[in-house]
Motif scaffolding. Structure first.
Motif, PDB file in Angstrom:
ATOM      1  N   SER A   1     -11.176  10.510  28.636  1.00  0.00           N
ATOM      2  CA  SER A   1     -11.314  11.636  29.931  1.00  0.00           C
ATOM      3  C   SER A   1     -10.061  11.388  31.006  1.00  0.00           C
TER       4      SER A   1
ATOM      5  N   SER B   1     -15.319   9.535  37.963  1.00  0.00           N
ATOM      6  CA  SER B   1     -16.749  10.243  37.458  1.00  0.00           C
ATOM      7  C   SER B   1     -16.949   9.840  36.035  1.00  0.00           C
ATOM      8  N   ASP B   2     -18.167  10.124  36.058  1.00  0.00           N
ATOM      9  CA  ASP B   2     -18.829   9.929  34.477  1.00  0.00           C
ATOM     10  C   ASP B   2     -19.051  11.481  33.712  1.00  0.00           C
ATOM     11  N   ARG B   3     -18.559  12.318  34.574  1.00  0.00           N
ATOM     12  CA  ARG B   3     -18.886  13.765  34.106  1.00  0.00           C
ATOM     13  C   ARG B   3     -18.197  13.939  32.381  1.00  0.00           C
ATOM     14  N   LYS B   4     -18.964  14.568  31.660  1.00  0.00           N
ATOM     15  CA  LYS B   4     -18.606  14.759  30.533  1.00  0.00           C
ATOM     16  C   LYS B   4     -18.137  16.206  30.064  1.00  0.00           C
TER      17      LYS B   4
ATOM     18  N   SER C   1     -13.811  18.846  34.098  1.00  0.00           N
ATOM     19  CA  SER C   1     -13.186  17.818  34.668  1.00  0.00           C
ATOM     20  C   SER C   1     -12.596  18.309  36.150  1.00  0.00           C
TER      21      SER C   1
ATOM     22  N   ARG D   1     -11.408   9.154  33.823  1.00  0.00           N
ATOM     23  CA  ARG D   1     -11.589   7.800  33.622  1.00  0.00           C
ATOM     24  C   ARG D   1     -10.000   7.093  33.124  1.00  0.00           C
TER      25      ARG D   1
END
Length: 153
Positions: free
Chosen positions: A137, A107-110, A100, A140
């Motif tokens: 997250s 952001s849709d970063r996992k 992160s 989010r």
């Protein structure tokens, strides 16, 4: 070969650039699979090194040991804030995750590698197979990056 001057650590910027490069070359899904797998391998080895495999420890003790190994005094992958069980789900609350870091809000970063590392450590510790997923997250609106693990039969 060791690195007598630079030591064991490298830049988050470089690691994240490698992730983006892998996504460009392999696609997002294939990269996620590879990073989760690499993280699981690392987590399993770490649990073995820490003597966690098969140990009968409380979740607080596991959180403390993994938190030390992954945190400020260890590899600096993330901070493990707590681990708790809710029914048949083990929830791991983390912050300052490698994945992160540097990402914009929304952001849709996992957190693939971090998820995998914790996943592998828990599997090795409990001697059970789990299904893992990143459910909350900081990118989010969450207070933590939360990973949930459910035992597979």
């Amino acid at each position: 070969m060791s690195r007598p001057i630079l030591g064991d650590f490298s830049s988050i910027v470089c690691f994240k650039s490698a992730i983006v490069g892998m996504e460009d070359a392999l696609g997002e899904k294939a990269t996620a699979i590879a990073l989760i797998s690499a993280g699981r391998r690392r987590g399993k080895l770490l649990a073995q090194e820490l003597g966690l495999a098969g140990a009968n420890l409380s979740l607080d003790d596991i959180a403390s040991k993994l938190g030390f190994a992954f945190g400020k005094d260890g590899t600096r992958l993330c901070i493990i804030n707590r681990i708790k069980a809710e029914g048949d789900v083990i929830k791991v609350y983390t912050s300052e995750t490698l994945c992160s870091t540097g990402e914009p809000q929304g952001s849709d970063r996992k957190c693939t590698y971090t998820l995998g590392a914790i996943w592998g450590a828990l599997q090795q510790t409990f001697g059970k197979r789990f299904q893992g997923k990143h459910t909350e997250s900081v990118l989010r609106g969450g207070e933590y990056d939360v990973f949930e693990f459910t035992e597979m039969n």
